[in-house]
Design a protein around this motif. Structure first.
Motif, short mmCIF file in Angstrom:
data_model
loop_
_atom_site.label_atom_id
_atom_site.label_comp_id
_atom_site.label_asym_id
_atom_site.label_seq_id
_atom_site.Cartn_x
_atom_site.Cartn_y
_atom_site.Cartn_z
N LEU A 1 0.83 -1.20 0.00
CA LEU A 1 0.00 0.00 0.00
C LEU A 1 0.87 1.25 0.00
O LEU A 1 0.58 2.22 -0.70
N ALA A 2 1.93 1.23 0.75
CA ALA A 2 2.81 2.41 0.87
C ALA A 2 3.29 2.89 -0.50
O ALA A 2 3.36 4.10 -0.74
N GLU A 3 3.57 1.96 -1.39
CA GLU A 3 4.08 2.31 -2.72
C GLU A 3 3.04 2.99 -3.59
O GLU A 3 3.37 3.58 -4.61
N ARG A 4 1.78 2.94 -3.20
CA ARG A 4 0.69 3.54 -3.98
C ARG A 4 0.51 5.04 -3.69
O ARG A 4 -0.21 5.73 -4.40
N PHE A 5 1.13 5.51 -2.61
CA PHE A 5 0.95 6.91 -2.22
C PHE A 5 1.82 7.82 -3.05
O PHE A 5 2.97 7.51 -3.36
N GLU A 6 1.28 8.99 -3.39
CA GLU A 6 1.96 9.96 -4.24
C GLU A 6 2.84 10.88 -3.41
O GLU A 6 2.38 11.45 -2.42
N GLN A 7 4.09 11.04 -3.83
CA GLN A 7 5.04 11.91 -3.13
C GLN A 7 4.59 13.37 -3.14
O GLN A 7 4.71 14.06 -2.14
N ASP A 8 4.09 13.84 -4.27
CA ASP A 8 3.75 15.26 -4.43
C ASP A 8 2.37 15.63 -3.88
O ASP A 8 2.05 16.82 -3.80
N HIS A 9 1.57 14.64 -3.53
CA HIS A 9 0.22 14.88 -3.01
C HIS A 9 -0.01 13.97 -1.81
O HIS A 9 -0.61 12.89 -1.97
N PRO A 10 0.45 14.36 -0.64
CA PRO A 10 0.37 13.49 0.54
C PRO A 10 -1.04 12.92 0.76
O PRO A 10 -2.03 13.64 0.71
N GLY A 11 -1.05 11.62 0.99
CA GLY A 11 -2.30 10.93 1.26
C GLY A 11 -3.01 10.40 0.04
O GLY A 11 -3.79 9.45 0.12
N MET A 12 -2.77 11.00 -1.13
CA MET A 12 -3.47 10.56 -2.34
C MET A 12 -2.87 9.24 -2.81
O MET A 12 -1.64 9.06 -2.82
#
Length: 180
Positions: free
Chosen positions: A105-116
């Motif tokens: 799941l962690a790999e699905r999170f966007e660096q530039d948009h926290p939480g997305m």
């Protein structure tokens, strides 16, 4: 997060029985984000077959996002957003801890948009306690309260806890294939 998990099935004698009754083996709490917790309660493989005898427990070997045909059952407690907005919050430490404790799941999170994040799954999201806001990529925000349910079909989203209390949710994720 201690959650009791009972696993029942059909015993070798053809009768219902409890195979395990104890604390869910894959529950984690985060040191870098006080109040953030997750528990993977059960996972099934694609083409799961019902039979007699001990039930295969895949929770220890699977990531937190199911592949097509697989399912996951998990609890997540979200602390208030203020926890991650504090001046002393270490986002890098949280990211590393999240990647270690919630692989897949962690790999699905966007660096530039926290939480997305986006997953290839159909999700049934149930608020058990508290209030939480579902944010979509068009900026729409939907407030969910205790016992409200969101059903998501592989859409980009984030969970925001704008309150001063934790919010606990139950998630059922069913892995799916994305068209075209």
């Amino acid at each position: 997060m201690q959650i009791r998990r009972i696993v029942a099935g059909v015993g070798a004698n053809g009768r219902s029985q409890v195979f395990t009754d104890g604390v869910a083996p894959r529950a984690v709490e985060f040191d870098s984000a006080q109040g953030f917790a997750a528990a993977l309660l059960w996972a099934t493989s694609a083409g799961e077959v019902l039979g007699q005898g001990a039930v295969a427990d895949r929770t220890g070997q699977t990531g937190f996002v199911p592949a097509a045909g697989e399912t996951l059952l998990m609890f997540v407690t979200f602390p208030p957003d203020a926890v991650m907005m504090r001046a002393d919050f270490d986002g890098a430490a949280f990211g590393a801890e999240f990647a270690q404790k919630v692989p897949g799941l962690a790999e699905r999170f966007e660096q530039d948009h926290p939480g997305m994040h986006t997953t290839e799954s159909i999700d049934y999201d149930v608020v058990l306690e508290g209030e939480i806001t579902l944010e979509l990529d068009d900026g729409a925000q939907v407030l969910l309260r205790r016992h409200d349910v969101a059903v998501q079909h592989g859409n980009r989203h984030a969970w925001r806890n704008h309150t001063d209390q934790p919010a606990t949710m139950l998630f059922v994720l069913m892995g799916a294939r994305r068209s075209g």
